[in-house]
Structure formats: structure tokens, C-alpha cells
Design an enzyme around this catalytic site. Structure first.
Site, short mmCIF file in Angstrom:
data_model
loop_
_atom_site.label_atom_id
_atom_site.label_comp_id
_atom_site.label_asym_id
_atom_site.label_seq_id
_atom_site.Cartn_x
_atom_site.Cartn_y
_atom_site.Cartn_z
CB SER A 70 -30.32 55.02 7.53
OG SER A 70 -30.38 55.09 6.42
CE LYS A 107 -33.01 57.47 7.54
NZ LYS A 107 -32.21 58.23 6.91
#
Length: 150
Positions: A70, A107
Site C-alpha cells: 500500500s 500510511k
């Protein structure tokens, strides 16, 4: 909610086994050119301990191993060693380690008007709006990602 990046705790920076003289590597005074080659100097300037070079605050730093894809756009790859510092403020646009409902993820933290988001760096993965989430904890800011060059 499915977390798109799994993390594995490797250790803490204040572990004294990382700071011995035998762990030091040679540091050469000459720089290396990424363009045209240049003559190399043949002498060692000093020794460097990578732990001392990569860790700013030993008592607030820990290591994680990243699993998943990701964060490819940020240069974080599956299997990378992440160095995380809890003493750095998790501000806008920082890459952070967050616990969402008990699951760890890496993230980019984005603070938008009226919204806080944990954003992946891969368009194949969704953003997580954490504005009104109760069980989100920021563990720290990623300062380095170390990976093998293929």
C-alpha cells in the site's frame, strides 16, 4: 475494515546490543557519483555505527518490518525495515504507524479541512477517514525505510 499493510515489530532502539564497536562499519571520505564515474579515494575516514546514524532518539524509537504494497509510492516495499520515532509530532503529510481498531498499518497522515485521513501511496488501496474514529492511535513517525536493492 481490512488493513492493507501488516507490520511486524522487530525491536526497540534502546536495546544496548546495537551499540557495540564491532557493529561499526567503515565510512569513506569520498562520495560516490550517481552520474559519471570519478576517481575513488582508498582510505577510511572513520567508522560509522548505522544505529547511531539512523536513530535520533533511542528511547522513543522502534523497528518494524513492513508487509504489503500500500505504500509503494512512498518507497516502502514489502519486507522493508521501518525505523519509527515516537518523539516526532505526527503532523500533516508525515508517514505514520497507526493502530486502527487494534491493527497496525503504515500510511500518510493527511489533515484536510474538517477531515483527517490515513492515505496509502498506492491507488489500488483505499484511504481511511479517521476523523470521528475512536480507536485510532498514532504510534510514531517513520523516519527511514531500509530495503534491499534488487
Amino acid at each position: 475494515m481490512k488493513i492493507s499493510h501488516r507490520l511486524e515489530l522487530i525491536g526497540m532502539a534502546n536495546d544496548t546490543s546495537f551499540s557495540t564497536e564491532k557493529d561499526c562499519l567503515p565510512l569513506y571520505l569520498a562520495s560516490v557519483q550517481a552520474g559519471f564515474p570519478s576517481p575513488a579515494d582508498d582510505y577510511i575516514d572513520k567508522k560509522i555505527n548505522l544505529h547511531e546514524f539512523l536513530v535520533r532518539n533511542k528511547s522513543a524509537t522502534f523497528f518494524l518490518k513492513a508487509h504489503g504494497e500500500s505504500m509503494l509510492g512512498a518507497g516502502i516495499y514489502d519486507g522493508d525495515l521501518l525505523i519509527v520515532d515516537r518523539s516526532i509530532e505526527a503532523g500533516h503529510n508525515k508517514i505514520v504507524i497507526a493502530a486502527i481498531d487494534g491493527e497496525l498499518t503504515v500510511k500518510r497522515l493527511l489533515r484536510r479541512p474538517h477531515q483527517v485521513v490515513l492515505a496509502p501511496e498506492n491507488p489500488d488501496y483505499p484511504e481511511f477517514d479517521i476523523t470521528h474514529k475512536e480507536h485510532v492511535y498514532i504510534w510514531g513517525v517513520v523516519t527511514y525505510a531500509i530495503h534491499k536493492i534488487q
